[in-house]
Design an enzyme around this catalytic site. Structure first.
Site, PDB file in Angstrom:
ATOM      1  N   ASP A  48      41.367 -47.822  65.436  1.00  0.00           N
ATOM      2  CA  ASP A  48      41.174 -47.020  66.641  1.00  0.00           C
ATOM      3  C   ASP A  48      42.424 -47.004  67.509  1.00  0.00           C
ATOM      4  OD1 ASP A  48      38.503 -46.277  66.173  1.00  0.00           O
ATOM      5  OD2 ASP A  48      37.758 -48.166  66.983  1.00  0.00           O
ATOM      6  N   GLU A  71      39.333 -41.985  73.425  1.00  0.00           N
ATOM      7  CA  GLU A  71      38.243 -42.962  73.507  1.00  0.00           C
ATOM      8  C   GLU A  71      38.738 -44.349  73.904  1.00  0.00           C
ATOM      9  OE1 GLU A  71      34.306 -44.340  70.971  1.00  0.00           O
ATOM     10  OE2 GLU A  71      35.974 -43.386  69.921  1.00  0.00           O
ATOM     11  N   ILE A 145      38.769 -42.721  65.407  1.00  0.00           N
ATOM     12  CA  ILE A 145      37.877 -42.984  64.263  1.00  0.00           C
ATOM     13  C   ILE A 145      36.464 -42.679  64.731  1.00  0.00           C
ATOM     14  CG2 ILE A 145      36.895 -44.690  62.691  1.00  0.00           C
ATOM     15  CD1 ILE A 145      39.483 -46.146  62.607  1.00  0.00           C
ATOM     16  N   ASP A 146      35.987 -41.511  64.395  1.00  0.00           N
ATOM     17  CA  ASP A 146      34.627 -41.110  64.738  1.00  0.00           C
ATOM     18  C   ASP A 146      33.733 -41.479  63.560  1.00  0.00           C
ATOM     19  OD1 ASP A 146      32.445 -39.929  65.957  1.00  0.00           O
ATOM     20  OD2 ASP A 146      32.883 -37.950  65.135  1.00  0.00           O
TER      21      ASP A 146
END
Length: 358
Positions: A48, A71, A145-146
């Site tokens: 991430d 995010e 990173i979804d």
């Protein structure tokens, strides 16, 4: 005559390709080889942070005045107790930035051989993602990173990047390293790049950035419709989805996968409806979880709203505010799903009311 947002599209593709290369490497080296047993999911954390650092560095060099809603932030990395994690993030981010991918990258974007960044520069790049969002101006939104759990299982996850102007998504790029290039060949080649520009259509490429294939959502017969859902029951109300499916007389089993890969599958015709109903009260969808995917579906001929039929509002900050759930489908199917959801809610309330009288 140049097409609108051609440079933004080119930069976004380059950034996502490098982030996909990085996350795939992290899975193979830090998850697969170590046979992950730790509960702290540190390989995902490394992925991430480092992917956000890479994408943010590229965007900041290409468009220094643009805002970024990402995010992650670097607060945890700045704690000395996490110095090992921080050093790994710096190492991985630099590996991705200096890699010679030969996809038309421009060194002015801060990538390519000799473009290493210091620790402080990379932490600053991560924190560029702390913008609060809003209704006006140029803005990018990023989920590095979804689909965390899909990533850890070696299943579906996505690197998701979108460009917005005055809260309207204009460019969306998603990399899905584990998604089969052809859904009919699940054991065949994997790794897809999905690209959409408003008014210019949607396309799929391979992660080698090969010639694009135009995407159009097919016209489904009612008997052909199935749902695309989250794997995790904590991410979507799967029991309610089943109720909606019964109302629509859908008999095909749902396809369940993590991340915005569901939008990608819908856009290329792998499933008829993406349905995401909220679990619990007070949850607010994050804009980075839907911005790029919603544009991809719209440019493939579909419609994306909340479960009440209202447009998604990307100008309220870092969340979608009062938008309740997300429904994406071809235009001829979408209205049927909204009506079925309304009927399912009415039935649910009637059952609750009847139970309370007993």
């Amino acid at each position: 005559m140049s097409l609108a947002y051609a440079l933004e599209k080119e930069v976004a593709i380059s950034a996502v390709l490098r982030a996909c290369q990085l996350t795939s490497s992290i899975f193979n080296k830090l998850v697969k080889n170590e046979r992950l047993t730790k509960d702290d999911k540190s390989p995902v954390t490394v992925g991430d942070f480092s992917a956000q650092a890479v994408v943010s560095t590229i965007l900041s060099n290409a468009f220094p005045d643009d805002k970024i809603v990402g995010e992650e932030d670097s607060a945890d990395l700045r704690v000395e107790a996490n110095s090992v994690l921080r050093d790994r993030v710096v190492e991985l981010a630099n590996q991705a930035l200096i890699s010679d991918l030969a996809h038309g990258d421009n060194v002015q974007w801060g990538i390519g051989p000799g473009k290493q960044r210091t620790m402080e520069e990379l932490l600053y790049a991560i924190d560029k993602g702390n913008h609060d969002g809003g209704k006006s101006g140029r803005m990018w939104t990023l989920d590095p990173i979804d689909g965390t759990k899909g990533f850890l299982r070696g299943e579906q996850y996505a690197v998701c990047l979108a460009f917005l102007v005055d809260s309207k998504v204009q460019v969306g790029v998603m990399g899905c390293p584990n998604l089969p290039v052809d859904a009919s060949m699940p054991d065949g080649p994997k790794g897809c790049l999905f690209v959409a520009v408003r008014g210019q259509g949607a396309e799929q490429r391979t992660l080698s950035n090969s010639k694009p294939t135009r995407l159009t959502i097919p016209a489904y017969k009612d008997s052909e419709i199935n749902f695309l859902e989250s794997v995790e029951s904590g991410h979507s109300a799967l029991d309610f989805n089943a109720r909606v499916a019964r109302i629509l007389k859908i008999t095909r089993e749902p396809i369940r996968m993590d991340s915005q890969a569901k939008y990608c599958a819908l856009a290329r015709g792998d499933g008829g409806v993406y349905i995401r109903m909220p679990v619990g009260t007070g949850y607010r969808e994050k804009i980075w979880d839907h911005a790029s995917g919603s544009l991809l579906v719209e440019e493939a001929g579909g419609l994306v709203t909340d479960s009440r039929g209202n447009p998604l509002d990307f100008g309220l900050g870092r969340t979608l505010g009062e938008n309740f759930g997300v429904i994406a489908a071809g235009k001829e199917v979408h209205s049927k799903v909204i009506l079925a959801i309304r009927k399912a809610r009415e039935d649910e309330e009637a059952e609750k009311s009847g139970s309370s009288k007993i």
